[in-house]
Write a protein that holds these residues in place. Structure first.
Motif, short mmCIF file in Angstrom:
data_model
loop_
_atom_site.label_atom_id
_atom_site.label_comp_id
_atom_site.label_asym_id
_atom_site.label_seq_id
_atom_site.Cartn_x
_atom_site.Cartn_y
_atom_site.Cartn_z
N TYR A 97 0.23 -1.46 0.06
CA TYR A 97 -0.33 -0.01 0.00
C TYR A 97 0.77 1.31 -0.45
CZ TYR A 97 -3.12 3.97 2.02
OH TYR A 97 -4.13 4.34 1.97
N PHE A 98 1.53 1.45 0.93
CA PHE A 98 2.87 2.00 0.83
C PHE A 98 4.12 2.87 -0.27
CE2 PHE A 98 1.53 2.98 5.18
CZ PHE A 98 1.48 4.67 5.59
N GLN A 99 4.22 1.21 -0.64
CA GLN A 99 4.75 2.27 -1.62
C GLN A 99 4.02 1.60 -2.62
OE1 GLN A 99 6.77 -2.60 -2.14
NE2 GLN A 99 8.30 -1.62 0.17
N GLU A 100 3.23 1.35 -3.78
CA GLU A 100 2.16 1.96 -4.66
C GLU A 100 1.10 2.70 -4.98
OE1 GLU A 100 1.30 -2.98 -5.27
OE2 GLU A 100 3.01 -3.29 -5.26
N ARG A 101 0.13 2.83 -3.60
CA ARG A 101 -0.01 4.14 -4.06
C ARG A 101 0.05 5.28 -4.13
NH1 ARG A 101 -5.32 2.72 -4.94
NH2 ARG A 101 -7.30 4.39 -3.41
N THR A 102 -0.58 5.77 -5.09
CA THR A 102 -0.01 7.39 -5.59
C THR A 102 -0.96 8.31 -4.79
OG1 THR A 102 -1.48 6.70 -7.79
CG2 THR A 102 1.04 6.55 -8.19
N SER A 103 -2.52 7.32 -5.02
CA SER A 103 -3.40 9.16 -3.16
C SER A 103 -3.29 9.24 -2.63
CB SER A 103 -4.72 7.74 -3.58
OG SER A 103 -5.41 7.50 -4.78
N LEU A 104 -1.83 9.02 -1.70
CA LEU A 104 -1.64 8.46 -0.32
C LEU A 104 -0.54 10.01 -0.42
CD1 LEU A 104 -1.46 7.31 2.24
CD2 LEU A 104 0.16 6.20 1.49
N LYS A 105 -0.85 11.02 -0.27
CA LYS A 105 -0.79 12.55 0.56
C LYS A 105 -0.44 12.55 1.52
CE LYS A 105 -1.89 13.05 -4.18
NZ LYS A 105 -1.17 12.64 -4.95
N GLY A 106 -0.35 11.79 2.61
CA GLY A 106 -0.02 12.25 4.01
C GLY A 106 0.03 10.90 5.35
#
Length: 195
Positions: A101-110
């Protein structure tokens, strides 16, 4: 001042990465030890008593819980760590999923790391922060349950934590019960979500 996060509503519990919503919005993820007050923090930020379920048995969150603030704008509650009485195989499966999730998720902003002010920057907290640092993702630490300490002690711990973080993440004191630091934390999260 109006609270955009008050619009948050539960939409889904994700048990595998295939179930994630489309990766084209903005997400802020909340992580913390199972007894650090993560659910209480989410409820305080959204000004909703029962949005995130507060359990007397720490470690109940066993999926990525998605709360939609606006279309494509989500608060994401990660499974609590370091306390949950779950089989080792399940813990390893979570770890693998969260890694990806942390490596691949581009929506993750913070990333918001929730930690008890009396026990800050434990091993798992530092691991979560490392995920953010590796991705150059902004991170913010909530030192919860601040109402359990005097103001002087709060300030001393906050200074120590900020020194240890060395500018790689921001930090603040927070109490869901006493409403300490709620506006400050809300401003960080709404900024990342752009709501």
């Amino acid at each position: 001042m109006s609270n955009a996060l008050a619009r948050a509503k539960y939409v889904d519990s994700v048990h595998s990465l295939r179930q994630l919503p489309p990766d084209d919005g903005r997400e802020v993820v909340f992580a913390g030890r199972s007894n650090a007050g993560k659910s209480s923090a989410l409820n305080a930020l959204t000004n909703q008593k029962g949005l995130a379920r507060v359990s007397k048995t720490p470690g109940r969150t066993q999926a990525l819980n998605y709360f939609e603030v606006d279309p494509g704008r989500f608060l994401v509650d990660l499974p609590g760590y370091g306390y949950a009485k779950v089989p080792e195989a399940m813990r390893e499966a979570w770890k693998g999923m969260i890694n990806r999730y942390f490596q691949e998720r581009t929506s993750l902003k913070g990333l918001v790391v929730v930690m008890d002010i009396r026990h800050p920057l434990r091993e798992y907290d530092l691991q979560m922060l490392d995920y953010a640092f590796e991705r150059e993702l902004p991170a913010h630490c909530l030192l919860t349950k601040a109402d359990k300490l005097g103001r002087g002690e709060q300030g001393n711990i906050l200074l120590k934590v900020r020194k240890e973080l060395a500018g790689r993440a921001s930090a603040q004191v927070f109490s869901a019960d006493a409403k300490i630091g709620v506006d400050e934390a809300r401003a960080v999260v709404t900024g990342w979500l752009e709501v």
